[in-house]
Design an enzyme around this catalytic site. Structure first.
Site, PDB file in Angstrom:
ATOM      1  N   ARG A   3       0.799  -1.081  -0.071  1.00 28.43           N
ATOM      2  CA  ARG A   3      -0.029  -0.126  -0.136  1.00 28.43           C
ATOM      3  C   ARG A   3       0.866   1.315  -0.148  1.00 28.43           C
ATOM      4  NH1 ARG A   3      -2.049   0.633   5.839  1.00 28.43           N
ATOM      5  NH2 ARG A   3      -0.567   2.091   5.482  1.00 28.43           N
TER       6      ARG A   3
ATOM      7  N   HIS B 147      -3.230   4.479   4.955  1.00 26.75           N
ATOM      8  CA  HIS B 147      -4.151   3.609   5.061  1.00 26.75           C
ATOM      9  C   HIS B 147      -5.606   4.179   4.480  1.00 26.75           C
ATOM     10  CE1 HIS B 147      -7.601   1.310   6.875  1.00 26.75           C
ATOM     11  NE2 HIS B 147      -7.878   2.176   7.700  1.00 26.75           N
TER      12      HIS B 147
ATOM     13  N   TYR C  61       5.064   5.202  11.140  1.00 21.83           N
ATOM     14  CA  TYR C  61       5.433   3.723  11.241  1.00 21.83           C
ATOM     15  C   TYR C  61       6.163   3.061  10.276  1.00 21.83           C
ATOM     16  CZ  TYR C  61       0.902   3.528   8.439  1.00 21.83           C
ATOM     17  OH  TYR C  61       0.005   3.553   7.534  1.00 21.83           O
TER      18      TYR C  61
END
Lengths: 334, 383
Positions: B276, B280, B289
């Site tokens: 990805r 998100h 992260y």
């Protein structure tokens, strides 16, 4: 013509009719096929309709309901059995987030003609998680309809009407009354309606499911003491049909709501609120409630003290005649 | 036929890079065709151009959705950037009668199934909860509840079996179902119940895990993690691990799995290894992260770039590619206009949609909404 049978036998006969009437109707659940269900409600149906239409599923409640969603999308009309009331919670997400919502989410394009049968309630001396009354949680979920038959006649007809409904229906089956018998007649009567089970002019008892028989027993005992209680069986919990209740309470001026489920935010809370809205100026006393207490369903050797019984119901009725306001509000639970 | 060449991409060292040793791959990150013993893609140049077009337009839908959110026209957008190959490749293996259960990130799947892309916008604009009729396009409405759709796919597949629509070796009669899920969804009970169910009933369903490496911020590829494809072994069903950024391999393994399903031989689990590249959702901040080096590693494995490289190496497609640029621009313009034209929902309409057979209670509440509104209108007039 009427036939005498038990509630369990009436459900079995009703399911058989539903399977005969529409080849898209199919049954799913744990142990419902070869065994006939732990209560034998589906006894013999797999033998007669085959394992493709009466399906023994893996032990997975969320999957039982979640696959029913997919079957409904495919055009089937699944009737699923949750083996015991306390086992419905693993399926709760699928019921609330999927079954209840898909018709609305799809703009009306997808119907969810699913029946979720739940043997519910206590009084059978069972172990933990086998005596719960979770009906209010489905009543407060938009998109579901909830039925609670109390007699063999209603069990026979309601299960067929639930299967024929294009909306999802949770059918709360009064398991402690499964083996009680009664007459099953030819006229199903209107589905989404309450019904007066016993006429009386002094006070109104509002109840449903397994507590109908208890309330009728209470009315019998009251009559012996010269007090006539009207007993209204709600039959449908969502939507509620309170017109017969309102008509009754406007005549009697006194009302007690009775159910096994815990008291706080139970169906009785909603019923009492609506009676307050619609009957306030006819009431002689606040609406009383006789319910389970706000504790976990107790170990079975204590359940008789948890479940509403004739004495507690009569005491609550007495309170509507005798008690001062504050006393009733505090102690109306009897 | 085409030797596997060392690539610049593979020389980038990233600690979180997934193991590539068992990946089915037919097109390298540099755009070179390679063979695999268990998979083959034998499409024409036109087929290749069609896949490329689907991926480019999917990316444009995603880019526009992202931009519309940043301009305040959408409340939220879940980017599909980087996952175009798995979505387009697998969805192009579906036949019209097959049914797909996508996730909310599967803009490419929904595009391939023929849903007008503006129908995606209502959900994220806050105007509606669905967007299309699932029966019309044979693609379900995505649910936000992670993993729940796996069970719906199994139920639908049970219906296919009951309708005797498998096992005829007849493309006109046999049907299959596919369900898409993310790596995060593999931890959900519903997903595992669905795999168990599909295996128990030998259902015609293909599970496609789009392993995009992160469940929001939680990496899939943590130390000691078992590759997701190995879940299949426990259920006794075939598992395939495919390069999710290789559209040819994705289409090839999906065709095999779907055929197995249509033949009545049961489910398959496909793990498509992808990334990805975006957040998100537009509410997320991936810099908290993951490292830039990881994003660079995957950028070098971009699914569209490798097809473009292959196209460039196989002939002159300048005309088609220029036309595609224009088509993508027109699509973007169409989406921007459509987004602003989406009407606000009328709360009163919701009451009518709650049930097939409406209830007196909801009729009353709807009347109350309308009466309250009329009162407001009256006061506005008087004022």
């Amino acid at each position: 013509m009427t036939t005498r049978m038990s509630i369990a036998a009436a459900l079995n006969a009703g399911l058989r009719k539903a399977l005969e009437a529409d080849r898209r109707v199919m049954l799913m659940g744990e142990d419902i096929g070869r065994l006939g269900g732990v209560f034998r409600v589906t006894d013999g149906l797999q033998k007669d309709f085959g394992p493709a239409r009466v399906i023994d599923t893996p032990l997975a409640e969320s999957a039982i309901v979640g696959t029913a969603v997919g079957l409904a999308m495919r055009g089937y009309r699944p009737v699923v059995e949750i083996q015991f009331d306390g086992f419905v919670y693993p399926a709760y997400d699928q019921i609330v987030n999927q079954v209840a919502r898909l018709h609305s989410r799809s703009g009306g394009a997808q119907h969810m003609p699913i029946v979720i049968r739940i043997p519910y309630g206590g009084g059978i001396g069972a172990i933990e998680h086998h005596s719960e009354s979770p009906e209010a949680q489905f009543v407060m979920t938009p998109g579901l309809k909830v039925l609670a038959p109390s007699t063999p006649h209603d069990a026979f007809w309601m299960v067929q009407q639930a299967v024929a409904s294009d909306d999802p229906v949770v059918l709360m089956e009064p398991k402690r009354r499964y083996w009680e018998t009664g007459e099953v007649g030819d006229d199903p009567g209107p589905l989404w309606s309450s019904q007066v089970r016993r006429a009386g002019g002094d006070a109104t008892l509002v109840t449903y499911g397994p507590m109908v028989a208890t309330c009728l027993a209470a009315a019998e005992a009251a009559a012996a003491e010269g007090r006539e209680l009207e007993v209204v069986d709600l039959r449908t919990l969502s939507p509620l049909d309170l017109d017969p209740v309102v008509a009754s309470v406007r005549r009697t001026g006194r009302c007690v709501v009775v159910h096994e489920a815990q008291r706080t935010l139970g169906v009785g809370a909603e019923v009492a609120a609506r009676i307050g809205e619609r009957c306030f100026f006819h009431l002689e006393a606040p609406v009383g409630r006789v319910t389970g207490y706000d504790i976990h369903y107790p170990p079975s050797r204590a359940e008789e003290h948890f479940l509403p019984d004739v004495d507690r119901i009569l005491d609550a009725v007495d309170a509507t005649f005798d008690a001062a306001d504050g006393e009733l509000a505090e102690g109306g639970i009897a | 036929m085409h030797p596997s060449l060392p690539t610049t991409a593979s020389s980038i060292s990233v600690s979180t890079a997934p193991d590539e040793s068992d990946l089915v791959r037919l097109l390298t990150p540099d755009g070179v065709r390679v063979d695999h013993p268990d998979a083959a893609w034998s499409g024409s140049d036109a087929d290749l151009l069609a896949l490329h077009r689907d991926m480019v337009l999917t990316r444009r839908i995603d880019t526009e959705g992202y931009a519309l959110q940043r301009h305040g026209e959408l409340g939220l957008w879940p980017p599909s950037l980087g996952q175009e190959a798995v979505q387009v490749g697998t969805a192009r293996a579906l036949r019209p009668r097959d049914m797909a259960f996508p996730t909310y990130r599967d803009h490419g799947v929904i595009w391939v199934r023929g849903v007008p892309p503006e129908r995606l916008l209502g959900l994220y604009r806050g105007s509606e909860m669905g967007g299309w009729n699932p029966d019309e396009h044979r693609v379900a409405l995505p649910t936000i509840i992670i993993g729940a759709q796996c069970l719906h796919a199994c139920g639908y597949a049970m219906g296919i079996v009951m309708d005797e629509a498998v096992g005829h070796s007849d493309g006109e009669r046999d049907e299959a179902v596919t369900v898409y899920l993310g790596d995060g969804a593999t931890s959900q009970g519903d997903t595992l119940e669905a795999l168990s169910w599909a295996a128990s009933f030998t259902l015609p369903v293909v599970f496609v895990i789009e392993n995009n490496q992160y469940a929001i911020s939680t990496p899939t590829n943590r130390p000691g993690a078992v590759p997701l494809v190995r879940r299949a072994d426990g259920f006794g069903i075939p598992g395939v691990r495919v390069d999710g950024n290789d559209v040819l391999a994705c289409q090839a393994v999906m065709e095999t799995a779907l055929q197995r399903a249509r033949d009545g031989r049961g489910p398959t689990l496909i793990e498509a290894v992808t990334f990805r590249r975006g957040a998100h959702t537009t509410s997320d901040d991936p810099t908290r992260y993951r490292e830039a080096s990881e994003e660079e590693y995957w950028e070098a494995r971009d699914p569209i770039a490798r097809v473009r490289a292959l196209l460039d190496s196989t002939g002159s497609h300048a005309e088609a590619l220029a036309a595609l640029d224009a088509e993508a621009d027109a699509l973007g313009e169409r989406l921007r206009a459509a987004c602003r034209a989406v009407p606000d929902p009328d709360l009163a309409d919701m009451f009518d949609r709650m049930y097939v057979e409406p209830t007196p209670e909801l009729r009353e509440q709807r009347e109350a909404v309308l009466a309250w509104r009329a009162l407001g209108d009256e006061e506005a007039v008087t004022a």
